[in-house]
Enzyme design. Structure first.
Site, PDB file in Angstrom:
ATOM      1  N   GLY A  27       0.736  -1.270  -0.101  1.00  0.00           N
ATOM      2  CA  GLY A  27       0.057  -0.218  -0.032  1.00  0.00           C
ATOM      3  C   GLY A  27       0.770   1.290   0.063  1.00  0.00           C
ATOM      4  O   GLY A  27       0.706   2.197   0.614  1.00  0.00           O
ATOM      5  N   HIS A 152     -13.504  10.965  11.095  1.00  0.00           N
ATOM      6  CA  HIS A 152     -12.131  10.839  10.426  1.00  0.00           C
ATOM      7  C   HIS A 152     -12.474  11.629   8.967  1.00  0.00           C
ATOM      8  O   HIS A 152     -13.472  12.268   8.742  1.00  0.00           O
ATOM      9  CB  HIS A 152     -11.969   9.341  10.039  1.00  0.00           C
ATOM     10  CG  HIS A 152     -11.327   8.618  10.940  1.00  0.00           C
ATOM     11  ND1 HIS A 152     -12.024   7.979  12.000  1.00  0.00           N
ATOM     12  CD2 HIS A 152     -10.060   8.171  10.956  1.00  0.00           C
ATOM     13  CE1 HIS A 152     -11.165   7.249  12.937  1.00  0.00           C
ATOM     14  NE2 HIS A 152     -10.029   7.299  12.174  1.00  0.00           N
ATOM     15  N   LYS A 156     -11.864   7.630   4.181  1.00  0.00           N
ATOM     16  CA  LYS A 156     -11.864   6.291   4.983  1.00  0.00           C
ATOM     17  C   LYS A 156     -12.858   5.457   4.361  1.00  0.00           C
ATOM     18  O   LYS A 156     -13.951   5.486   4.389  1.00  0.00           O
ATOM     19  CB  LYS A 156     -12.060   6.627   6.228  1.00  0.00           C
ATOM     20  CG  LYS A 156     -11.859   5.586   7.237  1.00  0.00           C
ATOM     21  CD  LYS A 156     -11.599   5.772   8.752  1.00  0.00           C
ATOM     22  CE  LYS A 156     -11.609   4.735   9.472  1.00  0.00           C
ATOM     23  NZ  LYS A 156     -10.360   3.554   9.092  1.00  0.00           N
TER      24      LYS A 156
END
Ligand SMILES: NC(=O)C1=CN([C@@H]2O[C@H](COP(=O)(O)OP(=O)(O)OC[C@H]3O[C@@H](n4cnc5c(N)ncnc54)[C@H](OP(=O)(O)O)[C@@H]3O)[C@@H](O)[C@H]2O)C=CC1
Ligand SMILES: O=C(O)C1=N[C@H](C(=O)O)C[C@H](O)C1
Length: 266
Positions: A27, A152, A156
């Site tokens: 990632g 957040h 997300k």
């Protein structure tokens, strides 16, 4: 740094007396991966040997002599990545979310024939977030009412956050250990979702908002008073000391470790 070196384990280099650890990042071009790449490149005792993203060949990790993988990918792909690492004797530091008891049990099964390999699954690498969880556990037995709110950035992929789920479970465990009954508060809702998700009896609410990074509040209440615990990560750099600690320690911690609390002496 490569993702397609010949299939052989290079001899580890050394930094002073300490051997340098070969690190691969899964990632690597994501929000967290980018930060990890920077942190590893800045550390004298770590060598970035592989960067892998969606579509890249996982065997590049083994070919590059990766000793420790750091995974910040997605809940739907992380199990395949861990399986690959265990099969190839690569330690795995995992920040990706989405782990329940059944996934953890599966990883423990995969690790059983590989007693030398370590996997660390950490819902949050931030010291402040870990302290918040600790304080919430400590306070839980004094407050009949409790709710968790996580907030957040809007991109997300999962909700609620892995941190919020773990926090709620730790609070629930502390309540059970103290012999507390379920929270007395109303759970009825006129509109579905208005009272949040039920995680082990603790309501968890997820906010997604432009401008935010990663934040969490635990609200506790009793007769005539409330206690609010809040943590804010304003920058993903906040997670890096915890990630690097896990990378450095995992060689001495075979098997499955959940959370980095013990590595910090919490
Ligand atoms: N434990 C902690 O402290 C923290 C955990 N997290 C968690 O980390 C995870 C990642 O978050 P974030 O960085 O914001 O997400 P991003 O979407 O920014 O990054 C995910 C990266 O993974 C890549 N990817 C997707 N599939 C694969 C695959 N099969 N193999 C390798 N790489 C792949 C994506 O590539 P592409 O875009 O090309 O698909 C992307 O670059 C989330 O689960 C998040 O909750 C986040 C912050 C802190
Ligand atoms: O996706 C994020 O950003 C974060 N994910 C982790 C989680 O789901 O708990 C950790 C932190 O909250 C940031």
């Amino acid at each position: 740094m490569t993702t397609s070196a010949p299939n052989q384990q290079p001899a580890p280099t050394t930094q002073g007396d300490a051997p340098v650890i070969n690190v691969g990042v899964l990632g690597a071009r994501g929000r967290m991966g980018t930060e990890v790449v920077k942190a590893v490149n800045d550390a004298d005792d770590l060598e970035l040997v592989a960067m892998v993203d969606e579509g890249d060949w996982l065997f590049g990790l083994a070919d590059a002599g990766t000793q420790v993988v750091v995974d910040f990918t997605r809940p739907d792909v992380v199990m395949d990545n861990i399986r690959f690492c265990i099969d190839n004797n690569i330690h795995c530091v995992v920040g990706t979310t989405g782990f329940d008891e059944s996934r953890l049990a599966t990883i423990a099964e995969w690790l059983a024939p590989k007693p030398e390999v370590g996997v660390i699954i950490a819902p949050n690498f931030g010291i402040g977030a870990l302290l918040l969880m600790k304080f919430a556990q400590e306070a839980a037995r004094f407050f009949p009412s409790v709710e968790v709110i996580e907030l957040h950035h809007p991109n997300k992929v999962d909700a609620p956050s892995g941190t919020a789920v773990r926090t709620a479970r730790l609070i629930a465990e502390a309540r059970r250990a103290a012999g507390m009954p379920p929270a007395p508060d109303a759970t009825s809702e006129g509109l579905a979702g208005a009272r949040g998700a039920d995680v082990d009896g603790v309501p968890v609410h997820a906010v997604r908002l432009a401008g935010l990074v990663a934040h969490q509040e635990v609200l506790m209440g009793t007769s005539g008073e409330t206690l609010t615990l809040r943590h804010d990560s304003y920058d993903r750099a906040s997670f890096m000391p915890g990630v690097l600690l896990a990378v450095r320690e995992i060689g001495g911690r075979p098997g499955l470790t959940v959370g980095i609390e013990h590595l910090l002496g919490l």
